[in-house]
Design a protein around this motif. Structure first.
Motif, PDB file in Angstrom:
ATOM      1  N   VAL A  25       9.427  69.081 123.814  1.00 27.00           N
ATOM      2  CA  VAL A  25       9.345  67.612 123.252  1.00 27.00           C
ATOM      3  C   VAL A  25       9.748  66.826 123.849  1.00 27.00           C
ATOM      4  O   VAL A  25       8.590  65.969 124.402  1.00 27.00           O
ATOM      5  CB  VAL A  25      10.233  67.574 121.593  1.00 27.00           C
ATOM      6  N   PHE A  26      11.358  67.019 124.856  1.00 26.86           N
ATOM      7  CA  PHE A  26      11.692  65.983 125.602  1.00 26.86           C
ATOM      8  C   PHE A  26      10.553  65.722 126.608  1.00 26.86           C
ATOM      9  O   PHE A  26      10.386  64.310 127.782  1.00 26.86           O
ATOM     10  CB  PHE A  26      12.784  66.453 125.609  1.00 26.86           C
ATOM     11  N   LEU A  27      10.504  67.125 127.866  1.00 30.01           N
ATOM     12  CA  LEU A  27       9.496  66.565 128.050  1.00 30.01           C
ATOM     13  C   LEU A  27       7.422  65.992 128.257  1.00 30.01           C
ATOM     14  O   LEU A  27       7.528  65.903 129.113  1.00 30.01           O
ATOM     15  CB  LEU A  27       9.056  68.556 129.061  1.00 30.01           C
ATOM     16  N   VAL A  28       7.422  66.587 127.201  1.00 27.78           N
ATOM     17  CA  VAL A  28       6.426  65.511 126.749  1.00 27.78           C
ATOM     18  C   VAL A  28       5.918  64.463 126.160  1.00 27.78           C
ATOM     19  O   VAL A  28       5.065  63.139 127.750  1.00 27.78           O
ATOM     20  CB  VAL A  28       5.490  66.545 125.411  1.00 27.78           C
ATOM     21  N   GLY A  29       7.087  63.847 126.022  1.00 24.52           N
ATOM     22  CA  GLY A  29       7.173  62.618 125.794  1.00 24.52           C
ATOM     23  C   GLY A  29       8.088  61.908 127.297  1.00 24.52           C
ATOM     24  O   GLY A  29       7.349  60.485 127.543  1.00 24.52           O
ATOM     25  N   ALA A  36       6.883  71.145 131.628  1.00 26.62           N
ATOM     26  CA  ALA A  36       6.939  71.983 129.915  1.00 26.62           C
ATOM     27  C   ALA A  36       5.260  73.135 129.864  1.00 26.62           C
ATOM     28  O   ALA A  36       5.987  74.349 129.534  1.00 26.62           O
ATOM     29  CB  ALA A  36       5.744  70.739 129.394  1.00 26.62           C
ATOM     30  N   ALA A  37       4.074  73.697 130.778  1.00 25.43           N
ATOM     31  CA  ALA A  37       3.847  74.331 130.541  1.00 25.43           C
ATOM     32  C   ALA A  37       4.140  76.097 130.866  1.00 25.43           C
ATOM     33  O   ALA A  37       4.291  76.914 130.450  1.00 25.43           O
ATOM     34  CB  ALA A  37       2.515  74.172 130.830  1.00 25.43           C
ATOM     35  N   VAL A  38       5.423  75.640 132.184  1.00 22.50           N
ATOM     36  CA  VAL A  38       5.909  77.100 132.785  1.00 22.50           C
ATOM     37  C   VAL A  38       6.544  77.333 131.929  1.00 22.50           C
ATOM     38  O   VAL A  38       7.587  78.798 131.378  1.00 22.50           O
ATOM     39  CB  VAL A  38       6.536  76.424 133.950  1.00 22.50           C
ATOM     40  N   PHE A  39       7.281  76.683 130.709  1.00 25.76           N
ATOM     41  CA  PHE A  39       8.861  76.791 130.261  1.00 25.76           C
ATOM     42  C   PHE A  39       8.420  77.112 128.767  1.00 25.76           C
ATOM     43  O   PHE A  39       8.954  78.529 128.363  1.00 25.76           O
ATOM     44  CB  PHE A  39       9.424  75.178 129.938  1.00 25.76           C
ATOM     45  N   THR A  91      13.051  65.753 135.031  1.00 24.32           N
ATOM     46  CA  THR A  91      13.190  64.143 134.521  1.00 24.32           C
ATOM     47  C   THR A  91      13.754  63.357 135.814  1.00 24.32           C
ATOM     48  O   THR A  91      13.898  62.650 135.422  1.00 24.32           O
ATOM     49  CB  THR A  91      14.948  65.286 134.112  1.00 24.32           C
ATOM     50  N   LEU A  92      13.865  64.129 137.362  1.00 28.04           N
ATOM     51  CA  LEU A  92      14.895  62.782 138.266  1.00 28.04           C
ATOM     52  C   LEU A  92      13.415  62.042 138.808  1.00 28.04           C
ATOM     53  O   LEU A  92      13.658  60.816 138.902  1.00 28.04           O
ATOM     54  CB  LEU A  92      15.610  64.263 139.067  1.00 28.04           C
ATOM     55  N   HIS A  93      12.647  62.507 138.364  1.00 30.85           N
ATOM     56  CA  HIS A  93      11.057  61.879 138.855  1.00 30.85           C
ATOM     57  C   HIS A  93      10.242  60.758 138.193  1.00 30.85           C
ATOM     58  O   HIS A  93       9.654  59.864 138.267  1.00 30.85           O
ATOM     59  CB  HIS A  93      10.494  62.894 139.878  1.00 30.85           C
ATOM     60  N   SER A  94      10.544  61.186 136.841  1.00 35.36           N
ATOM     61  CA  SER A  94       9.969  60.470 136.025  1.00 35.36           C
ATOM     62  C   SER A  94      11.016  59.336 135.634  1.00 35.36           C
ATOM     63  O   SER A  94      11.710  58.221 136.421  1.00 35.36           O
ATOM     64  CB  SER A  94      10.458  60.724 134.521  1.00 35.36           C
ATOM     65  N   GLU A  95      10.021  58.260 135.767  1.00 37.56           N
ATOM     66  CA  GLU A  95       9.937  56.508 135.048  1.00 37.56           C
ATOM     67  C   GLU A  95      11.321  56.070 134.477  1.00 37.56           C
ATOM     68  O   GLU A  95      11.943  55.306 134.377  1.00 37.56           O
ATOM     69  CB  GLU A  95       8.866  55.852 135.482  1.00 37.56           C
ATOM     70  N   ALA A  96      11.234  57.344 133.365  1.00 35.54           N
ATOM     71  CA  ALA A  96      12.207  56.948 132.300  1.00 35.54           C
ATOM     72  C   ALA A  96      14.099  57.855 132.715  1.00 35.54           C
ATOM     73  O   ALA A  96      14.621  57.580 131.948  1.00 35.54           O
ATOM     74  CB  ALA A  96      11.448  57.720 130.650  1.00 35.54           C
ATOM     75  N   PHE A  97      13.815  58.799 133.767  1.00 37.83           N
ATOM     76  CA  PHE A  97      15.036  58.846 134.251  1.00 37.83           C
ATOM     77  C   PHE A  97      16.043  57.949 134.283  1.00 37.83           C
ATOM     78  O   PHE A  97      16.160  56.104 134.413  1.00 37.83           O
ATOM     79  CB  PHE A  97      15.111  59.779 135.333  1.00 37.83           C
TER      80      PHE A  97
END
Length: 769
Positions: free
Chosen positions: A309-313, A323-326, A396-402
């Motif tokens: 859910v965190f990754l989709v968010g 998310a697809a790999v996990f 997570t590191l490359h996300s704008e929400a990081f």
């Protein structure tokens, strides 16, 4: 595709009549169904990987825009392969795990129905049909979780799971209706082209909230997570199938499917990030305080779902790829650990991790499977778990929400999952073998081969990620609305921040495993906070709901028919009266009305006298006779207004009604005791109000322009189509024949019921009861 979906239900229906064929040594043949479906879906891999999207549609309720529409794209193919592939191994495992069970064929029926429902869910391209299959998964999982129905804990867990996921199903239906109202279609693929229009609609937030509740309840997100640990009362094949690869990921699938439609909005991304982060950290911490292997796996499953859910968010290409790999990572290692746990429980009779050790000496293949699954769970190379962890950190590191809080949350979660995976997959097999386990024997191949195969598969995909890169992962990411052209899966991404975080995770997780040992003391410690848990708070809330329900029932469901009728009439008067208050323009053309004749005046007086006598008499039979007078007066009105057929019908019905009343009431006391004048006044006022409302409605109808279109149709076609000269008879018998038949049937059923009551002779003991 429809045939593939229906096969699960058809097989379950077949087992009702031929279930005995799948008991004993032939039970393994049931696994041919998911194996065949797995091969069927594998045939589509080349087409889907080349960018093709396969659609099938069958008319269902076209007038409402509800069809059985199915879409096979990268996302639905990923889930379909998991459902059927792991389903095949679970079916085979079940034949040995539940060998000789009295209700083995029943279990296979529930399992195959669930498989069909899950396939329908992930393949549906119509949100209403998706809802139908969503509810079928809840119902079939209810039977699976409560399979050990002699155990009160199993029954309670099944009811809890059904209650929580059932609420989510209701909100999914509401979401479908809202989205259908916004977009004008229930087809999900058609909504993709209306993303901006949907996001700008005033009901967008409402639709998102409904989708969230549906997904969070199904995928056990905080605070709806507590049903999943309770569901561990089910047999191990259920835990493996439902809670690692299928049912609990239905909510994740829902979020992924609607990300291209509802995503990229602040409320969507922020809510998913927060809920996912809270769920993954909260549940991962709980694994530290559990000693039951299934309990550890249950909370680690909830934590993994929180990660998804965190990754989709986050919503970026990198996090959707992670998310697809996990999804594959978690399905492989968690299914393995559940199967391993089932073998341990089956052979030793316990799942208490504090009492288990050294089992490698008697269960070596199972130990190998557990170790490989633990390595994948911990994210240690060369497992696919390491690849999934690296992608998660990079995304997570490359996300704008990081921010530092989010990266800290995901690292802490991964460390705790490292610990949980090693406790469940490694600890039972290391150390000294207790003397009471020295005589254990290896189970049959049907039990230990499936977990070994899944564990080896996790390693194979890690070493050779190209096996799933172009065939499964890229199409899945594309279906999520992201560009997957430059996706390249590899174990080594260079010495970067993500790799450093992976090293930290492995080192700290290993230290925790060797330092922190599961113990009953830790479990009792967490038990002190149980009263503050969402489960306890909900149970307390349900207690208040029971009190309120009892109060409500005593008022409205008190067993008195007169009160039920009064309540219905009261609300009808209030609702209709309220709508008429604003309509003050009541125009009635008195000149168009005929003059009142002496006959009509006489009938009106007769009606009034009959009504008054019925109301004020104390004799039951006299009241019935007066009601007959009222009915006779209405018959005369029909006669005067040239409707002899209606008069004859009314006369027959009234006569029969009077006879029935007399037959029913003739054994009751002859006189009524009407001492409660307040009740009589209340009923009188309510009756006058209802009569006034009906009278006003009748006057309003008279004031409306007359439309003779329907009357002209019946007059022109009565003889031509029905060969009858009497229009009224033709309407009753031909144009409304079905309605008339139902009315006659109701009357016949009522007559049978009255006849049965008249013939009823109760014993004295029954009368006391």
């Amino acid at each position: 595709m429809l045939t593939a979906i229906l096969l699960g239900f058809l097989f379950a229906f077949f087992l009702v009549f031929a279930g005995k064929l799948f008991k004993g040594k032939f039970s393994v043949l049931a696994s041919l169904l998911p194996l065949g479906l797995f091969i069927y879906f594998c045939r589509f891999i080349p087409a889907i990987s080349s960018g093709e999207v396969i659609r099938r549609s069958y008319e269902w309720v076209p007038s409402f825009g509800v069809n059985l529409s199915f879409t096979l794209d990268g996302l639905s193919l990923l889930f379909s392969l998991m459902i059927t592939g792991i389903g095949f191994l679970v079916f085979a495992y079940t034949s040995a795990y539940l060998k000789g069970h009295e209700y083995l064929e029943r279990f296979y029926g529930y399992l195959s129905a669930f498989m069909g429902a899950m396939l329908g869910l992930v393949l549906s391209d119509n949100i209403i049909s998706l809802f139908v299959f969503w509810e079928l998964t809840s119902i079939s999982s209810f039977f699976l979780i409560g399979f050990n129905n002699t155990n009160p804990a199993s029954r309670k867990s099944a009811l809890t799971a059904l209650g929580i996921t059932g609420i989510g199903g209701l909100f999914l239906l509401l979401a479908g209706l809202v989205l259908g109202n916004i977009s004008g279609t229930y087809t999900i693929s058609e909504m993709l082209g209306m993303k901006e229009a949907i996001a700008g609609h005033e009901y967008y937030v409402l639709a998102v909230i409904f989708i969230f509740i549906a997904a969070f309840t199904k995928s056990a997100q905080f605070p709806f997570h507590f049903w999943l640990p309770g569901a561990m009362k089910a047999p191990t094949p259920v835990s493996t199938y439902l809670h690692s690869a299928t049912m609990v990921k239905a909510g994740i699938y829902l979020l992924m499917r609607f990300t291209p439609v509802l995503g990229d909005q602040e409320i969507w991304n922020t809510t998913l990030i927060i809920i996912g982060a809270v769920t993954m950290v909260y549940s991962a911490i709980h694994t530290l305080f559990r000693t039951d292997l299934k309990g550890i796996l249950a909370y680690s499953t909830i934590s993994a779902l929180g990660i998804l859910v965190f990754l989709v968010g986050m919503g970026t290409r990198d996090t959707l790829l992670a998310a697809a790999v996990f999804i594959i990572v978690h399905a492989l290692y968690k299914a393995t650990l559940f199967l391993v746990t089932g073998i341990i429980d089956h052979e030793t009779g316990t799942r208490d991790v504090t009492a288990l050790s050294g089992l490698r000496k008697v269960l070596m293949p199972v130990a190998i499977a557990g170790f490989l699954a633990a390595v994948s769970s911990a994210g240690i190379p060369p497992s696919i778990g390491f690849l999934g962890k690296e992608l998660t950190y990079e995304g997570t590191l490359h996300s704008e929400a990081f921010n530092i809080i989010l990266i800290g949350a995901i690292v802490l979660t991964k460390i705790l999952l490292f610990y949980a995976g090693f406790v469940a997959g490694l600890k039972p097999f290391t150390g000294k073998l207790p003397e009471r386990f020295t005589n254990l024997h290896m189970p049959g191949p049907l039990m230990w081969v499936p977990p070994v195969f899944l564990a080896v598969l996790g390693m194979t995909f890690g070493i050779f990620p190209a096996l799933i890169q172009d065939s499964i992962i890229k199409p899945a990411v594309t279906a999520l609305g992201a560009d997957a052209q430059d996706v390249h899966l590899a174990l080594w991404h260079g010495f970067n921040t993500a790799f450093i975080l992976s090293l930290v995770t492995i080192v700290v997780g290993a230290i925790m495993y060797f330092v922190l040992k599961p113990s009953a003391k830790l479990e009792s410690f967490i038990g002190k906070f149980e009263s503050f848990s969402p489960k306890s708070l909900l149970e307390k809330g349900s207690g208040f709901f029971v009190i309120f329900s009892g109060y409500w029932t005593r008022i409205f469901q008190n067993g008195y028919l007169r009160n039920y009728v009064s309540t219905i009439v009261f609300f009808l008067v209030v609702l209709v009266g309220y709508t008429m208050i604003g309509n003050t323009e009541l125009k009635l053309d008195y000149a168009s009305l005929s003059e009142i004749t002496i006959y009509e005046m006489a009938i009106a007086i007769l009606l009034i006298c009959g009504v008054l006598y019925t109301v004020f008499t104390k004799s039951r039979l006299a009241a019935v006779a007066a009601m007959g007078v009222v009915g006779l007066a209405i018959c005369l009105i029909f006669v005067f207004y040239s409707a002899p057929d209606l008069a004859m019908t009314q006369f027959s019905i009234d006569t029969l009604t009077v006879i029935l009343f007399v037959l029913v009431l003739y054994k009751l006391p002859r006189y009524l005791r009407l001492s409660d004048y307040k009740m009589r006044i209340k009923d009188g006022v309510l009756s006058i109000a209802f009569g006034a409302v009906v009278a006003i409605l009748a006057l309003e109808v008279l004031s409306e322009p007359v439309n003779n279109e329907i009357g002209d149709f019946y007059a022109k076609n009565a003889y031509i189509m029905a060969h009858g000269k009497n229009v009224v008879n033709v309407i009753l018998v031909d144009f409304r024949g079905s309605d008339t038949m139902v009315e006659i049937s109701v009357l016949a059923i009522a007559a049978i019921g009255v006849f049965g009551l008249l013939k009823l002779r109760l014993k004295s003991s029954d009368r006391i009861k």
